[in-house]
Design an enzyme around this catalytic site. Structure first.
Site, PDB file in Angstrom:
ATOM      1  CB  SER A   6      -0.895   0.010   1.232  1.00 31.85           C
ATOM      2  OG  SER A   6      -1.416   1.310   1.391  1.00 31.85           O
ATOM      3  CG  HIS A  31      -3.741  -1.788  -1.506  1.00 34.92           C
ATOM      4  ND1 HIS A  31      -4.788  -2.635  -1.820  1.00 34.92           N
ATOM      5  CD2 HIS A  31      -4.191  -1.008  -0.495  1.00 34.92           C
ATOM      6  CE1 HIS A  31      -5.815  -2.383  -1.025  1.00 34.92           C
ATOM      7  NE2 HIS A  31      -5.488  -1.382  -0.208  1.00 34.92           N
ATOM      8  CG  ASP A  33      -5.132   2.075   1.000  1.00 35.62           C
ATOM      9  OD1 ASP A  33      -6.055   1.240   0.915  1.00 35.62           O
ATOM     10  OD2 ASP A  33      -3.991   1.801   1.423  1.00 35.62           O
ATOM     11  CG  MET A  35      -8.691   6.700   2.562  1.00 36.67           C
ATOM     12  SD  MET A  35      -7.873   6.746   4.164  1.00 36.67           S
ATOM     13  CE  MET A  35      -6.935   5.215   4.098  1.00 36.67           C
ATOM     14  CG  HIS A  64      -9.243  -0.405  -0.352  1.00 36.93           C
ATOM     15  ND1 HIS A  64      -8.608  -0.575   0.864  1.00 36.93           N
ATOM     16  CD2 HIS A  64     -10.576  -0.449  -0.087  1.00 36.93           C
ATOM     17  CE1 HIS A  64      -9.521  -0.706   1.816  1.00 36.93           C
ATOM     18  NE2 HIS A  64     -10.717  -0.628   1.269  1.00 36.93           N
ATOM     19  CG  MET A  66     -11.396   2.611   2.276  1.00 31.77           C
ATOM     20  SD  MET A  66      -9.789   2.632   3.079  1.00 31.77           S
ATOM     21  CE  MET A  66      -8.745   2.769   1.641  1.00 31.77           C
ATOM     22  CG  MET A 135     -11.473  -3.395   5.311  1.00 30.30           C
ATOM     23  SD  MET A 135     -10.014  -2.984   4.338  1.00 30.30           S
ATOM     24  CE  MET A 135      -9.010  -2.094   5.528  1.00 30.30           C
ATOM     25  N   GLY A 142      -3.020   3.856   7.923  1.00 32.71           N
ATOM     26  CA  GLY A 142      -2.016   2.798   7.924  1.00 32.71           C
ATOM     27  C   GLY A 142      -1.489   2.622   9.349  1.00 32.71           C
ATOM     28  CG  ASP A 173      -5.981  -3.237   3.278  1.00 37.43           C
ATOM     29  OD1 ASP A 173      -4.922  -2.940   3.858  1.00 37.43           O
ATOM     30  OD2 ASP A 173      -6.645  -2.436   2.585  1.00 37.43           O
ATOM     31  N   GLY A 175      -2.568  -4.190   9.046  1.00 36.49           N
ATOM     32  CA  GLY A 175      -1.754  -4.808  10.100  1.00 36.49           C
ATOM     33  C   GLY A 175      -1.090  -6.110   9.692  1.00 36.49           C
ATOM     34  N   GLY A 195       1.276  -2.116   4.176  1.00 35.26           N
ATOM     35  CA  GLY A 195       1.771  -0.754   3.997  1.00 35.26           C
ATOM     36  C   GLY A 195       2.975  -0.503   4.880  1.00 35.26           C
TER      37      GLY A 195
HETATM   38  C1  DX5 Z   1      -6.324   1.150   5.700  1.00 37.93           C
HETATM   39  C2  DX5 Z   1      -5.851   0.877   4.293  1.00 37.93           C
HETATM   40  C3  DX5 Z   1      -4.713  -0.065   4.247  1.00 37.93           C
HETATM   41  C4  DX5 Z   1      -3.447   0.445   4.905  1.00 37.93           C
HETATM   42  C5  DX5 Z   1      -2.620  -0.733   5.285  1.00 37.93           C
HETATM   43  O1  DX5 Z   1      -7.439   1.942   5.648  1.00 37.93           O
HETATM   44  O2  DX5 Z   1      -6.895   0.310   3.538  1.00 37.93           O
HETATM   45  O3  DX5 Z   1      -4.448  -0.479   2.917  1.00 37.93           O
HETATM   46  O4  DX5 Z   1      -2.712   1.279   4.073  1.00 37.93           O
HETATM   47  O5  DX5 Z   1      -1.564  -0.269   6.053  1.00 37.93           O
HETATM   48  P1  DX5 Z   1      -0.853  -1.186   7.145  1.00 37.93           P
HETATM   49  O6  DX5 Z   1      -0.297  -2.374   6.425  1.00 37.93           O
HETATM   50  O7  DX5 Z   1       0.189  -0.292   7.696  1.00 37.93           O
HETATM   51  O8  DX5 Z   1      -1.906  -1.582   8.158  1.00 37.93           O
HETATM   52 ZN    ZN Z   2      -6.422  -0.648   1.552  1.00 32.53          ZN
END
Ligand code: DX5
Ligand code: ZN
Length: 213
Positions: A6, A31, A33, A35, A64, A66, A135, A142, A173, A175, A195
């Site tokens: 990500s 990936h 993200d 938002m 992705h 959001m 999720m 992240g 996706d 952690g 990420g």
């Molecule tokens: C969270 C995103 C993830 C995020 C993952 O809203 O959708 O893709 O970037 O980041 P890590 O791997 O640090 O949890």
């Molecule tokens: Zn994501």
């Protein structure tokens, strides 16, 4: 295991170089993200930046969304020809219509479930999607901690997939790191998004390799 880093955790002031490094390091997808500050309490990047990213990346994009007003954003991102566009089941009233439109436009549709949403909600849409994104954090940021209940959800989803659409992929996706990747693999996860684990490491190739056990 396919790995989708990500770029939310990349160094935005060096985004071009970061993309080159991650593509060379063995990532399968990039990936993205997106938002909007409404569906999730954060803003990231929109079309002007991601169209530049699409030109620079040598691997396919995994978008992705959001966002609220998902249909608007799908129209913006379809011309970039990503591999996947993932839309949240919680954000779309007419999911079947949108999924059908994404596929008819030549992009592989995927549906996303927040941590509280049951895999049972997918029963009647599963035959129409190429991937389900589960999720393992509450979306928006992240660097959050992995929510372990996603393992049970992925196991149940795998059973549903076997009966409804055996070629559908499962992506997880949030952690994701080297300590939980084996348990994700054991329950049938095909694609790992990561990420902070990858971008905070000093060796991207080694970090990606550790997610392909
Ligand atoms: C969270 C995103 C993830 C995020 C993952 O809203 O959708 O893709 O970037 O980041 P890590 O791997 O640090 O949890
Ligand atoms: Zn994501």
């Amino acid at each position: 295991m396919l790995v989708s880093p990500s770029i939310l955790s990349a160094d935005f002031l060096r985004l071009g170089e970061e993309i080159d490094s991650i593509c060379k390091a063995g990532a399968d997808y990039l990936h993205i993200d997106v938002m909007d500050g409404h569906f999730v309490p954060n803003l990231t990047f929109g079309l002007p930046i991601i169209s530049q990213v699409a030109k620079r990346a040598s691997i396919p994009l995994d978008v992705h969304l959001m966002v609220e007003r998902v249909e608007w954003f799908v129209e913006y991102f379809l011309p970039l020809r990503p591999e996947f566009i993932s839309v949240h089941i919680e954000a779309v009233a007419h999911l079947h219509r949108l999924i059908t439109h994404i596929r008819a436009s030549g992009v592989r549709p995927a549906v996303v479930l927040n941590p509280h949403t049951s895999e049972e909600s997918l029963r009647y849409i599963l035959p129409d999607v190429d991937m389900v994104l589960l999720m393992s954090v509450n979306p928006g940021f992240g660097g959050q901690s992995f929510i372990p209940s996603v393992l049970d959800k992925a196991r149940r989803l795998k059973d549903l997939i076997e009966s409804k659409n055996p070629s559908c992929l499962i992506e997880v996706d949030g952690g994701v790191n080297a300590s939980n990747i084996k348990s994700l693999q054991e329950v049938g996860v095909d694609v790992a998004v990561a990420g902070s684990y990858i971008f905070n490491s000093s060796d991207y190739a080694k970090a990606i390799c550790s997610l392909k056990p």
